[in-house]
Write an enzyme that holds these catalytic residues in place. Structure first.
Site, mmCIF file in Angstrom:
data_model
loop_
_atom_site.group_PDB
_atom_site.id
_atom_site.type_symbol
_atom_site.label_atom_id
_atom_site.label_comp_id
_atom_site.label_asym_id
_atom_site.label_seq_id
_atom_site.Cartn_x
_atom_site.Cartn_y
_atom_site.Cartn_z
ATOM 1 N N SER A 186 -14.160 -58.392 58.219
ATOM 2 C CA SER A 186 -13.857 -57.247 57.909
ATOM 3 C C SER A 186 -13.168 -56.513 59.105
ATOM 4 O O SER A 186 -12.323 -56.961 59.722
ATOM 5 C CB SER A 186 -15.044 -56.368 57.341
ATOM 6 O OG SER A 186 -14.714 -55.275 56.777
ATOM 7 N N ASP B 19 -13.548 -60.476 46.520
ATOM 8 C CA ASP B 19 -13.407 -59.513 47.591
ATOM 9 C C ASP B 19 -12.179 -58.486 47.070
ATOM 10 O O ASP B 19 -11.076 -58.989 47.125
ATOM 11 C CB ASP B 19 -13.318 -59.876 49.038
ATOM 12 C CG ASP B 19 -13.187 -58.897 50.007
ATOM 13 O OD1 ASP B 19 -13.215 -57.755 49.667
ATOM 14 O OD2 ASP B 19 -13.156 -58.960 51.141
ATOM 15 N N ARG C 64 -22.779 -44.093 52.118
ATOM 16 C CA ARG C 64 -23.133 -45.491 52.095
ATOM 17 C C ARG C 64 -23.163 -46.059 50.885
ATOM 18 O O ARG C 64 -22.784 -47.118 50.360
ATOM 19 C CB ARG C 64 -24.596 -45.733 52.991
ATOM 20 C CG ARG C 64 -25.015 -47.273 52.807
ATOM 21 C CD ARG C 64 -24.010 -48.186 53.572
ATOM 22 N NE ARG C 64 -24.699 -49.492 53.929
ATOM 23 C CZ ARG C 64 -24.231 -50.369 54.599
ATOM 24 N NH1 ARG C 64 -23.121 -50.060 55.108
ATOM 25 N NH2 ARG C 64 -24.687 -51.394 54.809
ATOM 26 N N HIS D 34 -16.831 -58.466 48.997
ATOM 27 C CA HIS D 34 -16.473 -58.329 50.467
ATOM 28 C C HIS D 34 -17.909 -58.977 51.331
ATOM 29 O O HIS D 34 -17.494 -59.447 52.467
ATOM 30 C CB HIS D 34 -16.380 -56.751 50.870
ATOM 31 C CG HIS D 34 -15.683 -56.468 52.201
ATOM 32 N ND1 HIS D 34 -14.546 -57.137 52.669
ATOM 33 C CD2 HIS D 34 -16.337 -55.963 53.181
ATOM 34 C CE1 HIS D 34 -14.324 -56.610 54.053
ATOM 35 N NE2 HIS D 34 -15.420 -55.916 54.489
ATOM 36 N N ASP D 35 -18.971 -58.632 50.691
ATOM 37 C CA ASP D 35 -19.988 -59.111 51.608
ATOM 38 C C ASP D 35 -20.196 -60.308 51.675
ATOM 39 O O ASP D 35 -21.118 -61.123 52.640
ATOM 40 C CB ASP D 35 -21.404 -58.382 50.825
ATOM 41 C CG ASP D 35 -21.943 -57.232 51.401
ATOM 42 O OD1 ASP D 35 -21.175 -56.546 52.532
ATOM 43 O OD2 ASP D 35 -22.669 -56.631 51.197
#
Lengths: 374, 233
Positions: free
Chosen positions: A153, A318, A223, A351-352
C-alpha cells in the site's frame, strides 16, 4: 508459513540535526526517527532490507517486546529465520515515518521552539520527504545501498519513490498492493475520512492536545470508512453476511448487524490509540503521491530513472488499489526496459491481503528475495 | 485457457540449429501435466539461433523460464516472460526470470508497440483461442515473432486418427480429456492464415518427433514446426 518469529526485539531512536527541506517548502530543523532492526548487517553492509509501513503502521514490523509479549509486529508473519524476509540472510529495518505517532517526530511530539506539541503547526509531509529521512537513517546505519526496499500500500509507494529518487541505493524494490498515484475515488474516500476528523468539535484546529481532549469520534468514523475499503465485498459477505447479533430486528440505531459490530469495534480500537493529526498527514501524503508529475505525467520516463529489479504484487480482490493499478507500474517499467516481475495473487481479503500469511503469496516474495545476492 | 507448454523429452543431443540431428534414444514417454521444461529441446536451439546477442525478448507462455534462461546464458538477451499459472509464475521468479502474470487471451496491453526484438510463442499457439489476435499482438509489440506448434497432419497423428484414436505423441503429449490444446491445425493451415493476415514467413524449420530436421513433404513428415514471422509493412 514455516520458519520462526524473530522473538524479542527492541526499538531504537536516532536524532537528526541537519534540517530537512520538505516537499511543501517547509523545513523541519531537527527530528527523531524510531526504528527496529532484525538480523545482522553483514561486513559488506549489502544485506539490508527496508520495510516501509502503510497508513497506520510503524517501526514495529516483527517480533515482540520483552515486557509486552502480545505486542507483535504488524508483519511478523513474513520476517524471521526461515521466513521470506529471512533474518539468517538479511538485515531488516523498520522505521516509523515522520509525522507518525509511534515515537518518530510528529504532530504529537513536543515542538522545541514552543515547548508544546506541534499540533497543527507540524508541516505537511510527502512520500519523498519520508524517503529522504529514511536515506539519512540508512547513512546513520552505514547502509549505502539496500538489497531491497519494500512495502504494501503506502509502503509500496515509498519503495517506488526510493527507486526513482535514489536509484543507486536500491537494488530491488518490492511494491505490493500499491498504485503509481491515487484515483479520484481514492482521494474522495480520504477526504471523507479527513472531514470526519476536521469537523469533530474536539479537533480544535489540530491543537486538541492543549485542550486535554482528542477527536475520537471523527477518527473512529475515519477508520470505519477506511476499513470498508480494505476489505472485499465477498469477504464481508462471507464473514458477516446479514447476520444479526440478536435473532430479530430491534428497529433502532444500536448495533444490530454483525458487520456494524465489527466496524464499530475496529473504529473504537483504532481511535483509542492513534493520533488524528497523523491520520490527516498520512492520507494527504497518499493523495499527493504522484512521482510521474515530475515528468508531466509520463510514468515511463519516471521509471526509466530507476535501476532496481522490481517485483510488483497485486491482489485479485483489492479494489482500493486494484490489479489494474499495479499493471500501470508494470507497463511503465516494461516500457522503460526495467527488470520487473508481476504476480497477481488470488486472495479473498481485499486490500488487507498484503498482510495475510498465504503460502503462494509468501512463496513469491521468498522466491524473489532468494535471487538477491547480498 | 492455459499457456503451459507441452513437456518435452530429455535430450542429450543438442545439435546446432540448422544441422541435421540424430537421436538414438528410446521412444520417450509423454509426461502429462508436468510443467518443467527440458533444456535441449530442438525448437529451443532453432529459436536461439535466430536471436542476436543483447536482443530484447518476450516469451509468451514462458513456463518456468527455461527458454529465457537459456537465451540469457547463451545470447545475453534482456528477457521477460508472460505466464498465467500461479505455480509456474512462482517457478519462473525462483529461476530469476522476469515474469509477468497475465492471460494471453486478453492481449498484451502492458506492452508498448515495438518494445521487443523478438516475441516467442513456443508450443503455445494451439492453446490460445484467439489465434489471429495473439499473432497480431506479437507483431505489434515485437519486430519479429517466433512461433512453434505441433503439426496435426504429422503422419503418426493421421495414422492414429485412422486407427480410431486421437493422437498422443511427443509434441501432442496429452490425452483428449486433459489437453490444454484448443486449436488443431497443420502447417498448410497456418501458412494460409499467415498469407491471409499479412504475416511474412521469414524462415521455417520443421522437425520430426525425434527432433531431426525434415526437408521434404514437411506437412506429412513434420511433427513440430518453428516459424520466424514479420509483418508485411
Amino acid at each position: 508459513m514455516p520458519g520462526q518469529s524473530v522473538g524479542v526485539v527492541e526499538s531504537q531512536r536516532a536524532h537528526f540535526d541537519q534540517p530537512l527541506h520538505l516537499r511543501s517548502g517547509s523545513v523541519l530543523p531537527a527530528y527523531d526517527l524510531v526504528y527496529e532492526t532484525y538480523g545482522t548487517l553483514n561486513a559488506a553492509r549489502s544485506n539490508a532490507i527496508l520495510v516501509c509501513h502503510a497508513l497506520s503502521g510503524h517501526h514495529h514490523v516483527a517480533g515482540h517486546y520483552v515486557d509486552q509479549p502480545n505486542n507483535v509486529g504488524w508483519w511478523d508473519n513474513i520476517v524471521g529465520p526461515g521466513r521470506p524476509l529471512d533474518t539468517d540472510r538479511f538485515f531488516i529495518v523498520g522505521v516509523n515515518n515522520l509525522g507518525g505517532c509511534h515515537g518518530s517526530t510528529g504532530p504529537s511530539s513536543l515542538n522545541p521552539a514552543t515547548g508544546k506539541p506541534w499540533g497543527a503547526a507540524f508541516p505537511m509531509v510527502a512520500v519523498i520527504d519520508w524517503v529522504h529521512a529514511q536515506a539519512r537513517l540508512a547513512d546513520h546505519l552505514g547502509i549505502e545501498s539496500w538489497a531491497a526496499v519494500m512495502g504494501g500500500s503506502l509502503g509500496g509507494m515509498q519503495a517506488l519513490r526510493w527507486s526513482i529518487t535514489y536509484p543507486e541505493r536500491v537494488r530491488s524494490a518490492i511494491v505490493i498492493a500499491a498504485a503509481p498515484k491515487l484515483s479520484a475515488q481514492n482521494i474522495a474516500f480520504n477526504d471523507v475520512a479527513r472531514q470526519a476528523i476536521l469537523t469533530d468539535p474536539d479537533f480544535h484546529g489540530g491543537n486538541y492536545y492543549e485542550y486535554g481532549t482528542r477527536p475520537v469520534r471523527g477518527l473512529r468514523l475515519a477508520r470505519m470508512l477506511g476499513h470498508i475499503t480494505y476489505l472485499s465485498d465477498d469477504q464481508m459477505g462471507e464473514k458477516f453476511g446479514r447476520e444479526l447479533r440478536n435473532s430479530a430486528f430491534s428497529f433502532g440505531f444500536g448495533v444490530e448487524f454483525e458487520v456494524e459490530s465489527y466496524l464499530r469495534h475496529q473504529g473504537d480500537k483504532f481511535a483509542g490509540h492513534f493520533d488524528a493529526n497523523t491520520y490527516l498527514l498520512m492520507t494527504k501524503a497518499l493523495d499527493y503521491f504522484d512521482p510521474a508529475r515530475e515528468d508531466n505525467g509520463n510514468l515511463t520516463a519516471t521509471m526509466a530513472r530507476s535501476k532496481a529489479n522490481f517485483l510488483i504484487v497485486s491482489f485479485s480482490t483489492d479494489w482500493r488499489f486494484s490489479p489494474a493499478r499495479s499493471k500501470e507500474m508494470v507497463a511503465a517499467l516494461l516500457a522503460s526496459g526495467r527488470d520487473v516481475s508481476y504476480a497477481e495473487i488470488g486472495l479473498n481479503f481485499g486490500h488487507d491481503s498484503f498482510l495475510m500469511d498465504d503460502a503462494h503469496y509468501h512463496g513469491v516474495i521468498d522466491a524473489f528475495l532468494r535471487n538477491i545476492k547480498p | 485457457m492455459t499457456t503451459h507448454r507441452a513437456p518435452a523429452r530429455d535430450s542429450q543431443n543438442q545439435a546446432p540449429a540448422g544441422a541435421a540431428q540424430t537421436c538414438g534414444e528410446a521412444a520417450p514417454t509423454p509426461r502429462t501435466g508436468q510443467l518443467t521444461h527440458t533444456l535441449g529441446r530442438a525448437d529451443f536451439d532453432l529459436i536461439t539461433a535466430w536471436i542476436a546477442p543483447g536482443d530484447r525478448v518476450l516469451d509468451l507462455g514462458c513456463g518456468d523460464g527455461t527458454l529465457l534462461k537459456h537465451l540469457i546464458e547463451t545470447r545475453g538477451v534482456h528477457g521477460w516472460g508472460v505466464e498465467i499459472d500461479d505455480a509456474t509464475v512462482l517457478a519462473a521468479i525462483r529461476n530469476g526470470i522476469n515474469v509477468i502474470q497475465g492471460n494471453l487471451e486478453k492481449g498484451l496491453d502492458e506492452f508498448a508497440d515495438q518494445a521487443f526484438d523478438h516475441v516467442v510463442l513456443s508450443r503455445t499457439l494451439q492453446t490460445v483461442r484467439h489465434t489471429e489476435g495473439i499473432l497480431r499482438e506479437m507483431l505489434r509489440v515485437g519486430r519479429e515473432a517466433v512461433v512453434s506448434f505441433p503439426n496435426f497432419a504429422y503422419w503418426k497423428n493421421l495414422r492414429s486418427v485412422l486407427e480410431g484414436r486421437m493422437p498422443v505423441s511427443e509434441d501432442l503429449p496429452y490425452q483428449w480429456y486433459d489437453s490444454p490444446n484448443v486449436r488443431f491445425f497443420t502447417l498448410l493451415d497456418f501458412e494460409d492464415l499467415c498469407d491471409r493476415t499479412g504475416l511474412v514467413i521469414r524462415e521455417r524449420h520443421v522437425l520430426d518427433e525425434e527432433g531431426n530436421l525434415v526437408e521434404n513433404d514437411v506437412n506429412f513428415l513434420g511433427s513440430l514446426a518453428v516459424y520466424r514471422l514479420t509483418l508485411n509493412r
